[in-house]
Design an enzyme around this catalytic site. Structure first.
Site, mmCIF file in Angstrom:
data_model
loop_
_atom_site.group_PDB
_atom_site.id
_atom_site.type_symbol
_atom_site.label_atom_id
_atom_site.label_comp_id
_atom_site.label_asym_id
_atom_site.label_seq_id
_atom_site.Cartn_x
_atom_site.Cartn_y
_atom_site.Cartn_z
ATOM 1 N N ASP A 146 10.030 -17.702 8.888
ATOM 2 C CA ASP A 146 9.347 -17.877 7.615
ATOM 3 C C ASP A 146 9.839 -19.106 6.855
ATOM 4 O O ASP A 146 9.033 -19.924 6.406
ATOM 5 C CB ASP A 146 9.548 -16.623 6.761
ATOM 6 C CG ASP A 146 8.965 -16.769 5.363
ATOM 7 O OD1 ASP A 146 7.825 -16.336 5.140
ATOM 8 O OD2 ASP A 146 9.660 -17.322 4.483
ATOM 9 N N VAL A 174 5.215 -16.285 3.928
ATOM 10 C CA VAL A 174 4.484 -16.595 5.155
ATOM 11 C C VAL A 174 4.436 -15.364 6.052
ATOM 12 O O VAL A 174 3.377 -15.002 6.587
ATOM 13 C CB VAL A 174 5.117 -17.789 5.887
ATOM 14 C CG1 VAL A 174 4.435 -18.002 7.238
ATOM 15 C CG2 VAL A 174 5.017 -19.056 5.055
ATOM 16 N N ASP A 175 5.567 -14.700 6.220
ATOM 17 C CA ASP A 175 5.584 -13.473 7.012
ATOM 18 C C ASP A 175 4.656 -12.420 6.418
ATOM 19 O O ASP A 175 3.895 -11.759 7.137
ATOM 20 C CB ASP A 175 7.009 -12.901 7.067
ATOM 21 C CG ASP A 175 7.850 -13.528 8.161
ATOM 22 O OD1 ASP A 175 7.274 -14.113 9.093
ATOM 23 O OD2 ASP A 175 9.086 -13.429 8.086
ATOM 24 N N LEU A 176 4.716 -12.233 5.111
ATOM 25 C CA LEU A 176 3.928 -11.185 4.472
ATOM 26 C C LEU A 176 2.430 -11.472 4.583
ATOM 27 O O LEU A 176 1.632 -10.584 4.914
ATOM 28 C CB LEU A 176 4.335 -11.036 3.007
ATOM 29 C CG LEU A 176 5.778 -10.569 2.772
ATOM 30 C CD1 LEU A 176 6.090 -10.536 1.279
ATOM 31 C CD2 LEU A 176 6.015 -9.200 3.376
ATOM 32 N N GLY A 179 1.262 -10.967 8.112
ATOM 33 C CA GLY A 179 1.069 -9.547 8.377
ATOM 34 C C GLY A 179 -0.253 -9.040 7.829
ATOM 35 O O GLY A 179 -0.972 -8.273 8.485
#
Length: 403
Positions: A146, A174-176, A179
């Site tokens: 991220d 970015v990860d969230l 997802g």
């Protein structure tokens, strides 16, 4: 912790194999779990998901970080470095509608758990791969992190004050977002499967999603041919709009149109001269002349108490609010009234707090059916129920370190 209403949830009857770890993949799987899917999380028997070792410890194997992305799941501990472990994963995949994985590029294929491996005889399988970069590009084999992508996608460059160096976001955005985008793609594939009977291979990349969330800032950069200015807590296009200091603390003021600006000047800060100033009559004018306007506004706000300002702003129908600390927000009456934070019984830690899903269907918030699972909590039950592995075999696999 199941509920009587589980069968009425939107994704009831959908089963997901979550072979992902850390954040983007588990967040995607948790979205599906919150919506009612049965989610089986595969973890290493000894160390589990990396996030079981991140942040504040809860119980014997969980942490606040882990718990934030793994509610409503079962944990099945399987060593995928063993042939028996891979066979178990393949068997579980054959019982699932959706598979999610974020192995290092090529890792799933190397294990025999790639899309081609699991799709054999399963035309209806939906398989979601999450990597750092485009699967077909020259950086396909790079691992994705991220913070690295926040830098490479320009997110750090657009965040913070102009006087600061590049600044990361407070959470792993970015990860969230990856997802969430991945969950959307899976939902679309499930919908299409209802019509065609066919599954899909979904490929998601952190960099792609990171670039997407630059949104209007990104398009302005393309129009300008350079980076737009950074305004920190102010809005790049609307003035006055942002975080301001009152005499006793910060507050958010959002003057979204010209009529609101007139009321703000006359009724809130009692400066009709600013309302009548030709430089500030329209938002475009105020944006152009913000350097002259904002110091005047700051001066007036600093001379007043926050509660008085909030009352005046509310009376003038100008959106506004306090700037709270994170703990203040989570324990606020607003969060309590919405049912967003609730306590649950944990077998080791006693009562623990969890955030509830943000969704409401037919007026009811979707439930936390299962607290985030201790490592391997569901191994024996899932292998017995789905794969019909007898108890003696389960004991032997455990003794051999496979589960």
């Amino acid at each position: 912790m199941q509920t009587d209403k589980s069968a009425a949830l939107p994704l009831a009857g959908v089963r997901v194999l979550d072979m992902s770890r850390i954040l983007a993949g588990p967040w995607c799987a948790m979205v599906l779990a919150d919506l009612g899917a049965e989610v089986i999380k595969i973890e290493h028997p000894e160390r589990g998901d990396d996030t079981r070792d991140w942040g504040i410890r809860i119980g014997a194997t969980e942490t606040a970080y882990f718990n934030s992305v793994n509610r409503n799941k079962r944990s099945v501990s399987v060593n995928l470095q063993t042939p028996e472990g891979v066979e178990i994963a393949r068997g579980l995949a054959s019982k699932c509608d959706v598979v999610i994985q974020n192995f290092k590029p090529g890792g799933a294929v190397k294990l025999g758990l790639g899309y081609g491996d699991l799709r054999a005889g399963r035309d209806d399988l939906i398989y979601c791969s999450i990597t750092g970069y485009d699967h077909t590009g020259p950086e396909a084999t790079r691992p994705g992190y991220d913070l690295v992508v926040q830098g490479e996608a320009g997110l750090m460059g657009m965040n913070g004050e102009a006087s600061q160096p590049p600044l990361k976001f407070g959470v792993a955005v970015v990860d969230l977002f990856t997802g969430m985008y991945s969950a959307q793609a899976i939902l679309a594939a499930l919908y299409q499967r209802q019509r065609t009977g066919n599954g899909r291979s979904i490929e998601m990349a952190l960099f792609d999603c990171g670039l997407m969330i630059t949104a209007y800032y990104g398009l302005e950069a393309l129009l300008l041919g350079e980076d737009p200015p950074r305004y920190g807590n102010a809005h790049p296009s609307i003035v006055p709009y942002g975080v301001f200091d009152a005499a006793d603390g910060p507050l958010v003021i959002t003057v979204g149109n010209n009529a609101q600006f007139q009321r703000f000047c006359r009724e809130v800060i009692e400066r009709p001269d600013l309302a009548d100033d030709a430089r500030y009559l329209t938002n475009l004018d105020r944006s152009k002349h913000r350097a002259g306007l904002l110091p005047e506004i700051h001066r007036e706000l600093l001379a007043r108490k926050r509660d008085d300002l909030l009352a005046r702003l509310t009376q003038a129908n100008i959106p506004c609010g306090e700037v709270l600390g994170l703990h203040e927000a989570l324990t606020s009456q607003r969060a309590s009234d919405a049912g967003l934070v609730n306590a649950y019984d944990h077998p080791v830690a006693g009562r623990i707090d969890l955030l509830s899903p943000p969704y409401r269907f037919d007026g009811e918030r979707l439930p936390v059916r299962r607290i985030p699972p201790p490592l391997g909590e569901g191994t024996a039950d899932v292998l017995s129920e789905l794969l019909e592995i007898p108890g003696e075999r389960i004991h032997a696999l455990k003794a051999a370190g496979v589960i």
